[in-house]
Write a protein that holds these residues in place. Structure first.
Motif, PDB file in Angstrom:
ATOM      1  N   ASN A 287     -29.978   2.331 -12.943  1.00 48.88           N
ATOM      2  CA  ASN A 287     -28.760   2.003 -11.932  1.00 48.88           C
ATOM      3  C   ASN A 287     -28.449   0.365 -11.808  1.00 48.88           C
ATOM      4  OD1 ASN A 287     -28.118   5.174 -11.922  1.00 48.88           O
ATOM      5  ND2 ASN A 287     -29.992   5.004 -10.700  1.00 48.88           N
ATOM      6  N   GLY A 288     -28.215  -0.240 -11.908  1.00 47.14           N
ATOM      7  CA  GLY A 288     -28.773  -1.490 -11.915  1.00 47.14           C
ATOM      8  C   GLY A 288     -29.522  -2.181 -11.513  1.00 47.14           C
ATOM      9  N   ALA A 289     -31.246  -2.363 -11.498  1.00 47.73           N
ATOM     10  CA  ALA A 289     -32.144  -2.847 -11.521  1.00 47.73           C
ATOM     11  C   ALA A 289     -32.502  -3.809 -12.469  1.00 47.73           C
ATOM     12  CB  ALA A 289     -32.834  -1.532 -11.348  1.00 47.73           C
TER      13      ALA A 289
ATOM     14  N   ASP B   6     -33.840  -8.799  -7.796  1.00 51.66           N
ATOM     15  CA  ASP B   6     -32.400  -8.041  -7.506  1.00 51.66           C
ATOM     16  C   ASP B   6     -31.343  -7.266  -7.645  1.00 51.66           C
ATOM     17  OD1 ASP B   6     -32.376  -5.245  -6.540  1.00 51.66           O
ATOM     18  OD2 ASP B   6     -33.732  -4.794  -5.478  1.00 51.66           O
TER      19      ASP B   6
ATOM     20  N   ASP C  45     -30.313  -5.884 -15.121  1.00 44.83           N
ATOM     21  CA  ASP C  45     -28.086  -6.409 -14.739  1.00 44.83           C
ATOM     22  C   ASP C  45     -28.820  -7.386 -16.195  1.00 44.83           C
ATOM     23  OD1 ASP C  45     -25.774  -6.973 -15.016  1.00 44.83           O
ATOM     24  OD2 ASP C  45     -25.356  -6.120 -13.686  1.00 44.83           O
TER      25      ASP C  45
ATOM     26  N   ASN D 253     -22.759  -7.671 -11.895  1.00 40.53           N
ATOM     27  CA  ASN D 253     -22.365  -6.631 -12.267  1.00 40.53           C
ATOM     28  C   ASN D 253     -21.551  -6.251 -13.830  1.00 40.53           C
ATOM     29  OD1 ASN D 253     -20.486  -4.263 -12.569  1.00 40.53           O
ATOM     30  ND2 ASN D 253     -19.352  -4.181 -11.050  1.00 40.53           N
TER      31      ASN D 253
ATOM     32  N   ARG E 160     -29.337  -5.474  -7.399  1.00 42.13           N
ATOM     33  CA  ARG E 160     -28.684  -4.869  -5.802  1.00 42.13           C
ATOM     34  C   ARG E 160     -28.666  -5.824  -4.737  1.00 42.13           C
ATOM     35  NH1 ARG E 160     -32.686   0.241  -6.786  1.00 42.13           N
ATOM     36  NH2 ARG E 160     -34.161  -2.050  -6.376  1.00 42.13           N
ATOM     37  N   ILE E 161     -29.719  -6.869  -4.368  1.00 44.39           N
ATOM     38  CA  ILE E 161     -29.560  -7.648  -3.144  1.00 44.39           C
ATOM     39  C   ILE E 161     -29.314  -8.948  -3.322  1.00 44.39           C
ATOM     40  CG2 ILE E 161     -31.569  -6.225  -1.829  1.00 44.39           C
ATOM     41  CD1 ILE E 161     -33.039  -8.497  -2.780  1.00 44.39           C
TER      42      ILE E 161
END
Ligand code: AMP
Ligand code: MG
Length: 312
Positions: free
Chosen positions: A78-80, A233, A82, A115, A235-236
């Protein structure tokens, strides 16, 4: 790849061992020239240059392979993990050089470019692999997957050259061929990295598989009183500060390398979910929480049973 590479080979013929090692080092150089983000002439550099222009760039089969596997890992985690973390890694490197936290707006701009859904892979009219990055400023970073892949590819080359009893180590990414004569495997020490002096916290036996260790023990930077590791990370959009060291054992170099990085980012529940998708892998996680080092084991139970711990 910016790290030392060590090969250990068993052979009764020195000349053939040397020839095999030479071919294996050449295989690693070939991978490095395709995917290094330090070189100006790599596929990674050309893709970054063309990002946002709409142009497709011809890529080597190694780059294509790593792109496919990276996107698979990105979806699974889930994108951890990338492979488009490039803009944030660059910012992290300059923050480390200048010992200064980049401004929030600059960090935000870099983070917005991360992304993996904006990677496009295709084929040219003659069937050769091509790729493009959809937005200007995007860049790839295979730092979390290429070393494990290169270690396994080097072992494949050694095997093809007739030297299958071998071990290849690129820093914390290690891949083993057949076991040394009379042994069950190659006995590899792993360390939590959380002690004053480096000690072996466990031993793992490897044969025709490999392991990768990721975490906060090597490249770190202290900014505004916080300690950040070189793992982002996505996501952040910035580096993590957990004091965690993760070792993943698995059948493929790219797989254990990328998983070790992803498990540095994910919490325990998400880590378990991710490892369910890779049932031939096992992970040992050491984490410093309030001055205590905690140990967790996740993944394939049979593989975990073969690990020898030096303490309870
Ligand atoms: P490793 O030592 O295998 O954990 O890889 C760390 C390197 O991979 C970093 O130096 C970055 O270049 C890159 N990287 C950092 N965070 C990530 C991430 N979340 N996903 C993919 N690559 C990453
Ligand atoms: Mg990795």
């Amino acid at each position: 790849m910016g790290v030392q590479c060590r090969m250990t080979i068993y052979s009764t013929n020195v000349a053939s061992a040397e020839e095999s090692a030479k071919a294996a080092f050449e295989r690693i150089s070939q991978i490095e020239s395709a995917v290094s983000d330090y070189r100006v002439d790599s596929d990674v550099a050309w893709l970054a240059k063309a990002a946002g222009s709409g142009e497709f760039v011809a890529i080597a089969p190694e780059t294509q392979f790593l792109l496919i596997r990276s996107c698979e890992l990105a979806r699974a985690s889930n994108g951890a993990f990338d492979p488009t973390v490039g803009p944030v890694t660059k910012l992290w490197r300059s923050a480390r050089r200048d010992q200064k936290m980049p401004e929030e707006s600059i960090r935000r701009t870099a983070a917005d470019l991360v992304n993996f859904h904006r990677i496009e892979l295709s084929k040219s009219s003659n069937g050769a692999p091509v790729a493009r990055l959809q937005r200007e400023g995007m860049s790839l970073d295979f730092g979390a997957i290429a070393k494990g892949y290169a270690a396994e590819e080097a072992v494949k080359m050694l095997r093809a050259m007739g030297t299958s009893t071998c071990l290849v180590a690129l820093s914390g990414d290690i891949y083993a061929g057949d076991a040394p004569p009379g042994a069950r495997g190659w006995r590899i020490a792993i360390s939590s990295g959380q002690q004053q002096i480096e000690v072996a916290d466990a031993y793992v036996m490897l044969e025709n598989q490999g392991l990768s260790t990721s975490g906060d023990t090597e490249q770190i930077v202290e900014l505004d009183g916080m300690r950040y590791s070189h793992i982002i990370d996505p996501r952040i959009g910035w580096a993590i500060s957990e004091r965690r060291s993760v070792t993943v054992i698995g059948p493929h170099g790219w797989m254990h390398d990328a998983l070790a990085t992803a498990l540095c980012v994910l919490d325990e529940a998400a880590s378990r979910e991710l490892l369910k998708k890779y049932p031939d892998c096992a992970a040992v996680i050491f984490e410093r929480i309030d001055d205590q080092v905690q140990r967790r084991m996740l993944g394939n139970p049979e593989m975990l049973r073969t690990i020898e711990f030096t303490s309870k």
